[in-house]
Every structure is written in C-alpha cells, then in structure tokens.
Scaffold this active site. Structure first.
Site, PDB file in Angstrom:
ATOM      1  N   SER A 413       0.838  -1.205   0.000  1.00 43.12           N
ATOM      2  CA  SER A 413       0.000   0.000   0.000  1.00 43.12           C
ATOM      3  C   SER A 413       0.874   1.257   0.000  1.00 43.12           C
ATOM      4  O   SER A 413       1.980   1.242   0.535  1.00 43.12           O
ATOM      5  CB  SER A 413      -0.871  -0.044   1.263  1.00 43.12           C
ATOM      6  OG  SER A 413      -1.975   0.792   1.138  1.00 43.12           O
ATOM      7  N   TYR A 572      -7.536  14.862   1.623  1.00 43.34           N
ATOM      8  CA  TYR A 572      -6.702  15.696   0.752  1.00 43.34           C
ATOM      9  C   TYR A 572      -7.603  16.400  -0.276  1.00 43.34           C
ATOM     10  O   TYR A 572      -8.829  16.353  -0.167  1.00 43.34           O
ATOM     11  CB  TYR A 572      -5.595  14.845   0.105  1.00 43.34           C
ATOM     12  CG  TYR A 572      -4.673  14.266   1.160  1.00 43.34           C
ATOM     13  CD1 TYR A 572      -3.976  15.114   2.029  1.00 43.34           C
ATOM     14  CD2 TYR A 572      -4.521  12.891   1.334  1.00 43.34           C
ATOM     15  CE1 TYR A 572      -3.161  14.608   3.032  1.00 43.34           C
ATOM     16  CE2 TYR A 572      -3.695  12.377   2.329  1.00 43.34           C
ATOM     17  CZ  TYR A 572      -3.023  13.236   3.177  1.00 43.34           C
ATOM     18  OH  TYR A 572      -2.224  12.740   4.171  1.00 43.34           O
TER      19      TYR A 572
HETATM   20  C1  LIG Z   1       3.712   5.816   7.191  1.00 43.02           C
HETATM   21  C2  LIG Z   1       2.474   5.765   6.390  1.00 43.02           C
HETATM   22  C3  LIG Z   1       2.349   6.552   5.272  1.00 43.02           C
HETATM   23  C4  LIG Z   1       1.197   6.503   4.482  1.00 43.02           C
HETATM   24  N1  LIG Z   1       1.134   7.227   3.328  1.00 43.02           N
HETATM   25  C5  LIG Z   1       0.087   7.061   2.488  1.00 43.02           C
HETATM   26  C6  LIG Z   1       0.085   7.638   1.192  1.00 43.02           C
HETATM   27  O1  LIG Z   1       1.038   8.260   0.783  1.00 43.02           O
HETATM   28  N2  LIG Z   1      -1.025   7.461   0.437  1.00 43.02           N
HETATM   29  C7  LIG Z   1      -2.095   6.741   0.854  1.00 43.02           C
HETATM   30  O2  LIG Z   1      -3.074   6.621   0.129  1.00 43.02           O
HETATM   31  N3  LIG Z   1      -2.086   6.144   2.053  1.00 43.02           N
HETATM   32  C8  LIG Z   1      -1.020   6.273   2.861  1.00 43.02           C
HETATM   33  N4  LIG Z   1      -0.989   5.605   4.053  1.00 43.02           N
HETATM   34  C9  LIG Z   1      -2.118   4.723   4.402  1.00 43.02           C
HETATM   35  C10 LIG Z   1      -1.818   3.276   4.011  1.00 43.02           C
HETATM   36  O3  LIG Z   1      -1.693   3.114   2.613  1.00 43.02           O
HETATM   37  C11 LIG Z   1      -2.908   2.324   4.516  1.00 43.02           C
HETATM   38  O4  LIG Z   1      -4.134   2.683   3.924  1.00 43.02           O
HETATM   39  C12 LIG Z   1      -3.054   2.374   6.034  1.00 43.02           C
HETATM   40  O5  LIG Z   1      -1.799   2.413   6.668  1.00 43.02           O
HETATM   41  C13 LIG Z   1      -3.808   1.137   6.543  1.00 43.02           C
HETATM   42  O6  LIG Z   1      -3.134  -0.032   6.191  1.00 43.02           O
HETATM   43  P1  LIG Z   1      -2.278  -0.904   7.248  1.00 43.02           P
HETATM   44  O7  LIG Z   1      -3.187  -1.221   8.392  1.00 43.02           O
HETATM   45  O8  LIG Z   1      -1.867  -2.127   6.470  1.00 43.02           O
HETATM   46  O9  LIG Z   1      -1.106  -0.065   7.686  1.00 43.02           O
HETATM   47  C14 LIG Z   1       0.148   5.667   4.858  1.00 43.02           C
HETATM   48  C15 LIG Z   1       0.277   4.878   5.989  1.00 43.02           C
HETATM   49  C16 LIG Z   1       1.419   4.883   6.747  1.00 43.02           C
HETATM   50  C17 LIG Z   1       1.538   3.978   7.941  1.00 43.02           C
END
Ligand SMILES: Cc1cc2nc3c(=O)[nH]c(=O)nc-3n(C[C@H](O)[C@H](O)[C@H](O)COP(=O)(O)O)c2cc1C
Ligand SMILES: Cc1cc2nc3c(=O)[nH]c(=O)nc-3n(C[C@H](O)[C@H](O)[C@H](O)COP(=O)(O)OP(=O)(O)OC[C@H]3O[C@@H](n4cnc5c(N)ncnc54)[C@H](O)[C@@H]3O)c2cc1C
Length: 763
Positions: A413, A572
């Site tokens: 992701s 955003y």
């Molecule tokens: C450090 C960090 C940076 C993130 N940056 C983005 C991003 O640039 N674009 C986006 O759509 N989501 C971003 N997210 C959200 C993740 O893509 C994801 O939707 C969210 O962390 C939930 O997934 P997880 O439980 O597997 O971490 C970010 C998440 C984290 C932890």
C-alpha cells in the site's frame, strides 16, 4: 448465604447449581414464571470444549447433558439448487427443554428450591430479603429495566425477522442452511438435529420480505403453514412446529443485541441474556450464560466481599462477552446483508458463509476439511485464469486489469516516506521501494506523489512536477522491471487543506513552524483550528490543478509505471470535494453527491485521456467519514463507486476516514474490509481492501470470500519488505520466485519452516 435467582433458564439454574456445589450451606431459591416443562425454543448448540469446562464445574450434570448430546460434523448449504457440504466443524447440541429439565433435576438433588409459575415484577423485594440476587430473567429482563439508569443497557434491535421452529424432518447428517428465493424475496433457514426425533428450524428473512409476505398479520398457524410451503422441498412432508405459546401473535421477532455498561447494583448481578446477548447464528448464548454462572460462583467464593466478587466477574467476563459479541455482530450482519451475496458462485457463497464471523480462518478451514478447501482454492485459481497450479492459496492467484497482469494479489500500500528533497525522490526511495519490489508482492505502490510543490503534504513529500523527479522515478521503475516480477503503481495526489504540514514522525497534520505555503480546498474549511484556512478553489484553480494532475500522469507514463492511482481519500484535495464535511460549495461542485464528485471525475477523465489505454487507473476513496449522522456513509460510498465505475475507473482502492477530526472509527482486524466487500458485491466493481490486514490468513479469506480482488498491506511492509515471500514459506507455497542471489537464504528458510510443520499442520 441466602440467594434468590430470578429466572430458571440456563444461566439461573446453572448458577444455583454452581453455588450449591461450592457450599451446600447456601440457601438458594430459583423463581420462574413458567411451568417446569413449559419452555420456548428447540435445540441449542454447545461445543465439546464448553462441555469439558462444565464437567470441571459439575461432573454430574455434565455427564447427564453428554448422554443427550447430538453431534454433527458437517455443514450443508443449499443455495441456487446446489447442496455443498463441508466437514470437520464439530458441533454438539441438546434440546433446550431437555437441558433445562436436567438442570432442574440436578438443582433439586442439590437441595435448591425451585419456585415455578411465579411472576417477578420487581427485583427490589428480593434484594431486601436475600443476601444476593441474580437477575437471570433473559433478554427482556425486568430486573435490568428496574435499574436501567445504573446498568445503562444498550439494546440494538437488529434488522432481520426470525422465528424459532422445530420439525420432525431429519437434518441429522449436517447443520443445514437453506436459502430459498420466493416471490417476495429471500427466506432462509438454519436447521439442526438436536434429538433423534426433532430438529431446530429457525426461519429468517429481511424485514421487507417479512412485510411483503404479510407475516405480521398472520396467526401463528398461518405463519407456520407459509413457512412449510416455502421450505416444502426440504421438509419431506413433515410439519413445522412452534412451542412459543407464551409469545403473542406470529412469534416472529427481531434479535435484540443487549450490552450493559454495568452488570451489578448493590446485591444484584445480571447474568446470561439479561446482561449480554449473542446472536443465535454463532450458537453461543447458552455457552455465555453457563460460563458466566461458573465465573460468578467462583468469585463469590474466592473474594472477600460481594462487591469485590462482582468487580472480578464483570471484568473477567466482559472481555469474553465482547469477543463473542464481535463475532456475533459479524455473523448477524452477514445474514442481514445476505442478499448481497446470493449471486455469488455457490463455492464462494459457501466460503463466505463459513467465514462470516471471522472466527474461522482460511487455515482453520483447511484443518477442518482440507478436501473441501482444496476444491474451493482450485475453483478460485481457475476463475483467476490459472489452470495449471490450482492448489495455491488465493493470494497467489494472478489478477489482470486491462493489460496489466499481476502474479499475485498482494499489494504494498502507498506509504509516504517524507524523505524527498524539493519533491525529488532520493536514494532512500530507491532503496526502500526496490526492497519491497524484491519482496514478492504482485504490485507495489509509491507514496502519494504530488502534482505541484503546493500540492505536497509536507516538505518531505515526493513530486511529479520537475525533470529531476522524472529521472529519479524512472531509475526506480527500470530497476523494478529489470530485476523483479513486481508491477509498480504511481499514486498521484494533491494535499489540499492538509498541505503545508510537518513530517509524519513530527506533529502530523500540524502546520510547519515556518515556511508555510498557502493551501486550497473545495471550501474554506480548515483541517483543524490550528491549520490554515484554505482558499476555496475558483474556476482558474480547478483548471490549473486538473492540468497539474494531467502533467503528472504524463510524467508517470514516461517513467513507465504500470498503473496509476488518483488519491481521492483521507481529506486531501479531491477528498475535500467528495465529503460534505468539507465541501460547502454552492456551485455545481457542491451539494449533491453527483456535484461533489464532479471535480474528482473531471480530473480522472482528463488524466485518462493521457494515460496509456492499456494501463489501468485506480481511485482511492474514503468509503466512510466515520462521523455519525454526517459525512460519507458506506451506502454513499457504493454510489461513489458506481460513479467511478461509470466513468471508467478500473478498480476502487477502498480506504476510510482521515477526513475529519470528529471521526470515530471502530478499529479491529480487517476493519475496513466490509467497505470493500459492500462496494464489490453491490456494484460488481473490482476493489482493493486495506486496513489492519496483517496475516496471510486474512488475505486468503478476504479473497476467497469475494470481499476484494486485491489486498493492500501498508505497515506490515514497513516491518517486513519480504512479507509475501515469508507468507509463502509459512504456507508451504514453493512456487514463488526469489531473487537469484537470495536462493540460499530461501532454502534455509524453507528447511526451517518445514521443521515447524507438525503433524501435517501448516504453521
Ligand atoms: C507511514 C504511512 C504513510 C502513508 N502514506 C500514504 C500515502 O502516501 N497514500 C495513501 O493513500 N495512504 C497512505 N498511508 C495509508 C496506508 O496506505 C494504509 O491505507 C493504512 O496504513 C492502513 O493499512 P495498514 O493497516 O496495512 O497499515 C500511509 C500509511 C502509513 C503507515
Ligand atoms: C432463536 C434462538 C436460537 C438460539 N439458539 C441458540 C443456540 O443454538 N445455542 C445457544 O447457546 N444459544 C442459543 N440461543 C440463545 C439462548 O437461548 C440464550 O442465550 C440462553 O437461553 C440464555 O440463557 P438465560 O438463562 O440468560 O435466559 P433464558 O433462557 O431466556 O431464561 C430466562 C428465564 O427467565 C424467565 N423469566 C423472564 N422474565 C421473568 C419474570 N418477569 N418472572 C419470572 N421469570 C421470568 C423466563 O421464563 C426464562 O425461563 C438462541 C436464542 C434464540 C432466540
């Protein structure tokens, strides 16, 4: 101790027995409105494990119960004329009446007074005349109502209607679910044998179907006759029977989910359904009641005071109750929404049904019925276009979107790294993404890469707006294509009202200490009182930013990215248009959902024109704002997805929230997956699920149940770039491709994981 137990259901009787077993000197009276053998309901389901716990508490009653236990291993599902059977589920059941008669006999043997045909209107007189009062008076507990301001009950009356019937028709080979399509909608039954001659037959349907059939106006006899007609081909001519003579009308009810903030008051404690109920579809109400009875009896003998015993009882049992209620909620919601799934192929429908409560995982199903699961996996692989190695788990099924072909369903992701310099990716980005591309996932995302300097979230965000950006990204894309089998997706976005803020590990979303740049959004709604008030975009801004998205997409295309995602989530810029929480416009870009979607769709359409026709475009949305009564709801997200689908967006990346500081998300494993499930199964659009998905089991079950087409993992990939290769090793999948220089490491890992595979179980 002088004890009054109000209600002679499983909770009340078993509590009385458990107390007497611990101290025969207790003087216990159980008071019940019904006659001894006058009870509603048919069979109840327990597990062998529950019975072992009961045997440790009272061996005598456990042995009696065991003598009457009916066991069955199989679950059969009738759907679309197909009967699918899986095995290894290990249930046992007993007639409710039989159970209560056995408990009554045991109670009498132990010297407990049983006072039948005595209505309790108010628990207070009992509280005065007894040292301890147990309110075990069931779902509609009057004792709970008497102290409602203390217990603060939260009663959630659920959507479906059901009636608890019995039949002499045999369902002795399997716990059977039957789904019948009628002229007024779907009606289904949960049927299981609990005695040689009798089976439970619970009939359930949506409120709309129930009303269309006119069940509300029917007498009990008419209602039963109608159910007999609906399920005639499964009943072999046997009638359906009701024993709910104490219930008025047709005996159909809506399940009330009961939760209470407190379970005790002075010398009275709530127990069983009076304290907390669990939906019948996970068959745990009686188990909860019996186990709570044992727990309180224990604490009353281990703790110095009543108050201390109550405190322990509440804290120990509450966790277990919440755990079961969470599984029960998943299960009942699945049945409430079952019409969404009835078009699924019978294999997938069956899998979704079996895993609905999220208590049974993919690998757990393999332990129960390896053959059935193997067939289901093969079905999934074939449908994904893989007819060669069909016994791989779903995460290793290929997936195609336009000409993009992914080798598997795992996605890294997008995750902002906040390490760019003037928007330019650095060696950090190269090393970071190159590692993830080597790690086995089918698709890796780069972080939200911004269409302009002002469109960055932080000074550390990457861009697609300068020639040096293109050069750096191209170097990465070339490496990924040259050295790995992964595909790479560029996420493009504009920060809008959340721009000009600090790096992720500083004060997230807070303005910079200095050097802030002006921000813009749909309307003049700041992210927080501390953030800048954004400029509401005028016509010129709309055109300028749209063109910046187009220029960035062109740059991403020149770099060779395989897929593009437009970030329209998380508050955003584009998200600020979609959600009414931040879009207050009065022109054609505000107001109705169609108007709020206008700008994101204009951006998509302009980008689509320059993005190579053979490559897909995704849009990421926040499928709920998590703001009760306001903002985007999951139902509205379905409408958003329909608009995206109609515009030609290839896949919807279903995220949630981060659009308002007032959001109240409910976290948990895979907590956003139901949003993807709903969009996918209501619109037919391809989706990606994301959010607290971290185990191979989660990924496999989401895919095989049809809750998403691709599964995104973010944080797990920060902790482990090789998440997919490691998942394959644990699952015993030897068909993943490791980079050649790492083969000795792979071989050692395989040897080590084979050593931990015990008795044929994958660990
Ligand atoms: C450090 C960090 C940076 C993130 N940056 C983005 C991003 O640039 N674009 C986006 O759509 N989501 C971003 N997210 C959200 C993740 O893509 C994801 O939707 C969210 O962390 C939930 O997934 P997880 O439980 O597997 O971490 C970010 C998440 C984290 C932890
Ligand atoms: C359709 C359906 C199917 C179910 N299937 C299962 C299953 O398969 N497995 C399972 O474990 N559980 C099942 N349950 C749940 C299970 O029946 C309950 O969770 C369980 O009976 C709870 O026990 P209890 O003692 O707390 O309440 P109850 O069994 O409801 O007992 C309460 C008792 O209090 C008495 N009472 C109530 N008010 C008064 C009053 N004012 N004065 C005097 N007496 C009063 C009632 O007559 C009753 O005997 C099912 C429930 C339903 C509705």
């Amino acid at each position: 101790m002088k004890v009054a137990v109000l209600g002679a259901g499983p909770a009340g009787l078993y509590f009385a027995i458990s107390m007497k077993r611990r101290n025969p000197a207790h003087q216990i009276t159980v008071v019940e409105r019904n006659k001894p053998d006058d009870t509603f309901g048919w069979g109840v389901v327990l597990s062998a494990e529950t019975l072992d716990n009961l045997a440790a508490n009272d061996a005598v009653s456990a042995a009696w119960i065991r003598d009457y236990f009916a066991y069955w291993d199989d679950i059969a599902v009738f759907h679309k004329g197909v009967r699918t059977v899986s095995t290894g589920h290990g249930f046992c059941g007993i007639g409710r009446k039989r159970l209560l008669l056995l408990l009554q006999r045991r109670a009498r043997d132990l010297g407990i007074d049983l006072l039948f045909e005595t209505e309790i209107d108010d628990p207070r007189p009992y509280m005065q005349s007894h040292d301890l009062v147990i309110a075990a008076d069931g779902l509609n507990s009057r004792s709970r109502a008497a102290f409602a301001e203390v217990f603060k009950p939260d009663i959630d009356v659920r959507k479906c209607k059901f009636v608890w019937l019995g039949t002499r028709q045999k369902f002795d080979d399997a716990f059977t679910f039957i789904f019948e399509e009628t002229e007024h909608g779907w009606v289904w039954a949960h049927a299981y044998q609990f005695e040689p001659e009798t089976a439970t037959f619970i009939v359930e349907c949506s409120e709309e179907t129930w009303a269309a059939w006119g069940f509300g106006e029917m007498s009990r006899e008419e209602s039963i006759a109608t159910c007999e007609r609906i399920f005639a081909k499964h009943l072999g001519g046997q009638p359906l029977m009701s024993n709910a003579s104490h219930l008025r009308g047709s005996a159909w009810i809506n399940f009330p989910r009961v939760l209470c903030e407190r379970w005790s008051h002075k010398n009275l404690a709530l127990m069983g359904d009076a304290a907390a109920s669990a939906h019948f579809s996970i068959g745990s109400g009686t188990k909860l009641a019996l186990e709570s009875a044992v727990a309180l009896a224990d604490y009353l003998h281990s703790e110095p005071t009543l108050a201390a015993a109550f405190e322990k009882y509440e804290s120990a049992r509450r966790t277990e109750v919440l755990r079961l209620q969470s599984a029960a909620r998943n299960s009942l919601e699945w049945f409430e929404e079952v019409e969404r799934y009835l078009d699924l192929d019978p294999v997938q429908f069956n899998y979704a049904l079996l895993t609905r409560s999220q208590r049974i995982s993919h690998e757990n199903l393999r332990l129960r019925d390896p053959e059935w699961l193997g067939d289901a996996e093969a079905w999934f692989q074939r449908r994904a276009g893989n007819s060669e190695n069909v016994h791989r788990t779903p995460m290793f099924a290929p997936f195609a979107l336009r000409d993009l072909k992914l080798k598997n369903r795992v996605v890294v992701s997008p995750m902002a790294q906040y390490k760019a310099v003037d928007g330019c990716p650095t060696d950090w980005h190269f090393a970071h993404y190159a590692e993830r591309a080597k790690g086995g996932a089918g698709l890796i995302y780069i972080e939200m890469t911004c269409v302009s300097p002002e469109g960055r979230i932080t000074p550390g965000c990457t861009g697609f707006y300068a020639p040096e950006h293109e050069k750096a990204w191209k170097r990465l894309v070339d490496f990924v294509h040259g050295e790995t089998e992964a595909k790479i997706c560029a996420q493009i976005g504009h920060s809008g009202p959340k721009g000009s803020t600090q790096l992720g590990w500083q004060q997230m979303d807070a303005p910079l200490p200095d050097g802030n740049w002006p921000v813009m959004a749909a309307s003049e709604v700041p992210w927080s009182p501390n953030n800048q008030v954004p400029k509401a975009m005028d016509r010129a801004d709309l055109k300028k930013v749209r063109d910046q998205f187009v220029a960035s997409a062109e740059m991403a295309a020149r770099c060779g990215f395989d897929m593009l995602e437009i970030h329209a989530a998380h508050g955003y810029l584009l998200s600020s248009f979609i959600t009414p929480l931040t879009n207050k416009r009065t022109d054609q870009y505000g107001g109705s959902l169609a108007n709020r979607m206008r700008y994101p769709l204009e951006v998509f359409e302009a980008v689509r024109l320059v993005w190579p026709a053979e490559k897909p475009i995704s849009m990421r949305i926040s499928a709920t704002d998590w703001v009760e009564g306001e903002g985007i709801t999951p139902a509205e997200a379905v409408e958003i997805a329909r608009l995206l689908q109609a515009a030609g967006v290839d896949i919807c990346d279903v995220s949630a929230g981060q659009t308002s500081l007032r959001a109240r998300p409910v976290y948990g494993r895979m907590f956003q997956t139901p949003l993807s499930d709903r969009i996918r199964n209501e619109t037919g659009m391809a989706t990606m699920a994301v959010g607290n998905i971290y185990e191979p089991d989660h990924v496999n079950s989401i895919l095989l149940a049809g809750r998403a087409d691709l599964v995104c993992l973010a944080r797990p990939h920060l902790a482990d770039p090789y998440w997919t290769l490691h998942a394959a090793a644990t699952l015993g999948d030897r068909d993943v491709q490791w980079p050649n220089p790492y083969l000795p490491g792979r071989d050692q890992l395989y040897r080590l994981s084979e050593r931990t595979v015990t008795q044929g179980m994958r660990v």
